[in-house]
Design a protein around this motif. Sequence first.
Motif, PDB file in Angstrom:
ATOM      1  N   LEU A   1      -2.165 -10.100  15.753  1.00 47.69           N
ATOM      2  CA  LEU A   1      -2.507  -8.725  16.126  1.00 47.69           C
ATOM      3  C   LEU A   1      -2.671  -7.849  14.889  1.00 47.69           C
ATOM      4  O   LEU A   1      -3.587  -7.020  14.815  1.00 47.69           O
ATOM      5  CB  LEU A   1      -1.424  -8.156  17.047  1.00 47.69           C
ATOM      6  N   GLY A   2      -1.785  -8.024  13.896  1.00 43.43           N
ATOM      7  CA  GLY A   2      -1.913  -7.255  12.666  1.00 43.43           C
ATOM      8  C   GLY A   2      -3.189  -7.571  11.925  1.00 43.43           C
ATOM      9  O   GLY A   2      -3.859  -6.676  11.394  1.00 43.43           O
ATOM     10  N   ALA A   3      -3.563  -8.860  11.890  1.00 44.09           N
ATOM     11  CA  ALA A   3      -4.791  -9.251  11.204  1.00 44.09           C
ATOM     12  C   ALA A   3      -6.028  -8.714  11.922  1.00 44.09           C
ATOM     13  O   ALA A   3      -6.979  -8.260  11.275  1.00 44.09           O
ATOM     14  CB  ALA A   3      -4.863 -10.776  11.113  1.00 44.09           C
ATOM     15  N   LEU A   4      -6.014  -8.760  13.241  1.00 49.48           N
ATOM     16  CA  LEU A   4      -7.151  -8.229  13.996  1.00 49.48           C
ATOM     17  C   LEU A   4      -7.308  -6.730  13.772  1.00 49.48           C
ATOM     18  O   LEU A   4      -8.422  -6.224  13.616  1.00 49.48           O
ATOM     19  CB  LEU A   4      -6.968  -8.530  15.490  1.00 49.48           C
ATOM     20  N   TYR A   5      -6.191  -6.014  13.755  1.00 53.19           N
ATOM     21  CA  TYR A   5      -6.253  -4.572  13.530  1.00 53.19           C
ATOM     22  C   TYR A   5      -6.759  -4.262  12.126  1.00 53.19           C
ATOM     23  O   TYR A   5      -7.627  -3.404  11.934  1.00 53.19           O
ATOM     24  CB  TYR A   5      -4.876  -3.959  13.740  1.00 53.19           C
ATOM     25  N   GLY A   6      -6.219  -4.980  11.131  1.00 49.39           N
ATOM     26  CA  GLY A   6      -6.683  -4.768   9.763  1.00 49.39           C
ATOM     27  C   GLY A   6      -8.152  -5.119   9.598  1.00 49.39           C
ATOM     28  O   GLY A   6      -8.896  -4.422   8.892  1.00 49.39           O
ATOM     29  N   GLY A   7      -8.584  -6.198  10.244  1.00 47.22           N
ATOM     30  CA  GLY A   7      -9.993  -6.563  10.179  1.00 47.22           C
ATOM     31  C   GLY A   7     -10.888  -5.521  10.823  1.00 47.22           C
ATOM     32  O   GLY A   7     -11.977  -5.222  10.311  1.00 47.22           O
TER      33      GLY A   7
ATOM     34  N   LEU B   1     -10.264  -2.315  11.037  1.00 49.02           N
ATOM     35  CA  LEU B   1     -10.334  -1.170  10.124  1.00 49.02           C
ATOM     36  C   LEU B   1     -11.298  -1.440   8.980  1.00 49.02           C
ATOM     37  O   LEU B   1     -12.032  -0.551   8.544  1.00 49.02           O
ATOM     38  CB  LEU B   1      -8.940  -0.864   9.569  1.00 49.02           C
ATOM     39  N   ALA B   2     -11.294  -2.677   8.480  1.00 47.47           N
ATOM     40  CA  ALA B   2     -12.202  -3.020   7.383  1.00 47.47           C
ATOM     41  C   ALA B   2     -13.657  -2.974   7.833  1.00 47.47           C
ATOM     42  O   ALA B   2     -14.537  -2.529   7.084  1.00 47.47           O
ATOM     43  CB  ALA B   2     -11.859  -4.411   6.841  1.00 47.47           C
ATOM     44  N   VAL B   3     -13.924  -3.401   9.054  1.00 49.44           N
ATOM     45  CA  VAL B   3     -15.299  -3.411   9.566  1.00 49.44           C
ATOM     46  C   VAL B   3     -15.862  -2.001   9.660  1.00 49.44           C
ATOM     47  O   VAL B   3     -17.025  -1.751   9.327  1.00 49.44           O
ATOM     48  CB  VAL B   3     -15.355  -4.120  10.930  1.00 49.44           C
ATOM     49  N   VAL B   4     -15.030  -1.057  10.099  1.00 50.18           N
ATOM     50  CA  VAL B   4     -15.504   0.320  10.251  1.00 50.18           C
ATOM     51  C   VAL B   4     -15.365   1.123   8.966  1.00 50.18           C
ATOM     52  O   VAL B   4     -15.630   2.327   8.945  1.00 50.18           O
ATOM     53  CB  VAL B   4     -14.750   1.033  11.402  1.00 50.18           C
TER      54      VAL B   4
ATOM     55  N   ARG C   1     -12.599   1.802   7.151  1.00 51.91           N
ATOM     56  CA  ARG C   1     -11.415   2.647   7.008  1.00 51.91           C
ATOM     57  C   ARG C   1     -10.286   1.947   6.267  1.00 51.91           C
ATOM     58  O   ARG C   1      -9.178   2.477   6.177  1.00 51.91           O
ATOM     59  CB  ARG C   1     -10.929   3.089   8.391  1.00 51.91           C
ATOM     60  N   ALA C   2     -10.524   0.741   5.765  1.00 54.44           N
ATOM     61  CA  ALA C   2      -9.495   0.006   5.048  1.00 54.44           C
ATOM     62  C   ALA C   2     -10.143  -0.918   4.040  1.00 54.44           C
ATOM     63  O   ALA C   2     -11.266  -1.388   4.228  1.00 54.44           O
ATOM     64  CB  ALA C   2      -8.630  -0.799   6.027  1.00 54.44           C
ATOM     65  N   GLY C   3      -9.405  -1.165   2.943  1.00 53.47           N
ATOM     66  CA  GLY C   3      -9.846  -2.095   1.918  1.00 53.47           C
ATOM     67  C   GLY C   3      -8.822  -3.191   1.716  1.00 53.47           C
ATOM     68  O   GLY C   3      -7.875  -3.338   2.493  1.00 53.47           O
ATOM     69  N   ARG C   4      -8.976  -3.958   0.658  1.00 54.15           N
ATOM     70  CA  ARG C   4      -8.075  -5.081   0.409  1.00 54.15           C
ATOM     71  C   ARG C   4      -6.663  -4.618   0.103  1.00 54.15           C
ATOM     72  O   ARG C   4      -5.698  -5.329   0.365  1.00 54.15           O
ATOM     73  CB  ARG C   4      -8.610  -5.921  -0.751  1.00 54.15           C
ATOM     74  N   LYS C   5      -6.523  -3.423  -0.482  1.00 54.53           N
ATOM     75  CA  LYS C   5      -5.207  -2.927  -0.868  1.00 54.53           C
ATOM     76  C   LYS C   5      -4.613  -1.975   0.154  1.00 54.53           C
ATOM     77  O   LYS C   5      -3.554  -1.400  -0.078  1.00 54.53           O
ATOM     78  CB  LYS C   5      -5.293  -2.231  -2.233  1.00 54.53           C
ATOM     79  N   THR C   6      -5.272  -1.797   1.270  1.00 54.30           N
ATOM     80  CA  THR C   6      -4.760  -0.894   2.298  1.00 54.30           C
ATOM     81  C   THR C   6      -3.573  -1.537   3.013  1.00 54.30           C
ATOM     82  O   THR C   6      -3.618  -2.705   3.394  1.00 54.30           O
ATOM     83  CB  THR C   6      -5.855  -0.564   3.326  1.00 54.30           C
ATOM     84  N   THR C   7      -2.514  -0.766   3.172  1.00 57.12           N
ATOM     85  CA  THR C   7      -1.339  -1.237   3.905  1.00 57.12           C
ATOM     86  C   THR C   7      -1.297  -0.570   5.269  1.00 57.12           C
ATOM     87  O   THR C   7      -1.708   0.586   5.428  1.00 57.12           O
ATOM     88  CB  THR C   7      -0.043  -0.934   3.142  1.00 57.12           C
ATOM     89  N   ILE C   8      -0.798  -1.293   6.243  1.00 59.10           N
ATOM     90  CA  ILE C   8      -0.669  -0.755   7.594  1.00 59.10           C
ATOM     91  C   ILE C   8       0.776  -0.864   8.036  1.00 59.10           C
ATOM     92  O   ILE C   8       1.563  -1.626   7.468  1.00 59.10           O
ATOM     93  CB  ILE C   8      -1.589  -1.511   8.590  1.00 59.10           C
ATOM     94  N   ALA C   9       1.123  -0.093   9.035  1.00 58.51           N
ATOM     95  CA  ALA C   9       2.460  -0.189   9.620  1.00 58.51           C
ATOM     96  C   ALA C   9       2.528  -1.481  10.443  1.00 58.51           C
ATOM     97  O   ALA C   9       1.855  -1.600  11.471  1.00 58.51           O
ATOM     98  CB  ALA C   9       2.728   1.035  10.496  1.00 58.51           C
ATOM     99  N   PHE C  10       3.317  -2.437   9.976  1.00 55.86           N
ATOM    100  CA  PHE C  10       3.359  -3.740  10.626  1.00 55.86           C
ATOM    101  C   PHE C  10       4.386  -3.803  11.754  1.00 55.86           C
ATOM    102  O   PHE C  10       4.330  -4.692  12.605  1.00 55.86           O
ATOM    103  CB  PHE C  10       3.655  -4.825   9.583  1.00 55.86           C
ATOM    104  N   GLY C  11       5.324  -2.848  11.775  1.00 54.93           N
ATOM    105  CA  GLY C  11       6.366  -2.862  12.798  1.00 54.93           C
ATOM    106  C   GLY C  11       5.831  -2.884  14.225  1.00 54.93           C
ATOM    107  O   GLY C  11       6.304  -3.677  15.055  1.00 54.93           O
ATOM    108  N   PRO C  12       4.848  -2.031  14.568  1.00 48.96           N
ATOM    109  CA  PRO C  12       4.325  -2.071  15.938  1.00 48.96           C
ATOM    110  C   PRO C  12       3.743  -3.425  16.320  1.00 48.96           C
ATOM    111  O   PRO C  12       3.854  -3.842  17.479  1.00 48.96           O
ATOM    112  CB  PRO C  12       3.246  -0.977  15.923  1.00 48.96           C
TER     113      PRO C  12
END
Length: 288
Positions: free
Chosen positions: A247-253, A255-258, A260-271
């Motif tokens: 789920l975290g990888a799908l969300y990060g992917g 964000l990258a597609v649109v 809003r995120a790059g290779r160094k972007t961090t996300i809240a992984f707790g949820p």
Amino acid sequence: MTTPPGDLALITVAALWGAIAGALLPRAVHRFSVPWEERADGWRTTCPAGHPIRGWLGRARCGRCAELGSRPGPGPGPGPGAESTADAGPTASTASSASTASTAPTASYAPGAVGLPVLTALLCAALAAATGVRPELVVWLLLAPVGVLLAAVDLRVRRLPDPLTLPLAAAALVLLGPAALLPEHAGDWTTALLGALALGAGYLVLHLVNPGGMAYGDVKLALSMGAVLGWYGWATVMLGTFAAFLLGALYGGALAVVGRAGRKTTIAFGPFMLAGTFAGLLIGAYAA
């Protein structure tokens, strides 16, 4: 396939419990949503306007702000300038109203008055449907609101507070102990303990290898994940862990597609850890 009346009643009661518990969370979400750079005692003691907050549970609404916001501001008195103000049209009064509205205190200082009860009710209803009348359901229903609280705080400030993560792990093991002694339970307490230790150790290794990608708060939350998932066995531990990373990888992917995120972007992984635990718990309870 129709739901038996007894199961329907259980699901309804669980959903009602979730709605009540979720309605008590907004104030706690605000109090625990303290960024690392602003952390003092680990939680907030005032509303955004600086008025003291009493208690931890309930609506995120400040009575003092509501009182100040409801007081009428000084209006233009009668005199020679009154006619010229009226001739000026609605522009002057509109600007005055906008200025007053922008400076008036806001009684509600945190969102979630509707979303948190609805989400918690849905989660509790799903847990009841999956677990049935087995004794561990009581544990899941008690832990679910804390999980929602943790997810909400992490989404707001990217932080999992120690006063929530560490007691949650201890509470999971303590509560599952009596459940293991009752008839009709479908889990194993020893595996829950070993699951907590194993998953906590695994996340600790990830934190030591890449501290920027895996925060220490995630390591502490992994103890609770391992305990809950381990109740239904090692396969459930692996399933819930895989679901969290997926789920975290799908969300990060996404964000990258649109853009809003790059290779160094961090996300809240707790949820995503909590969502993966929930998915694994549902499947584990159904399969038990």
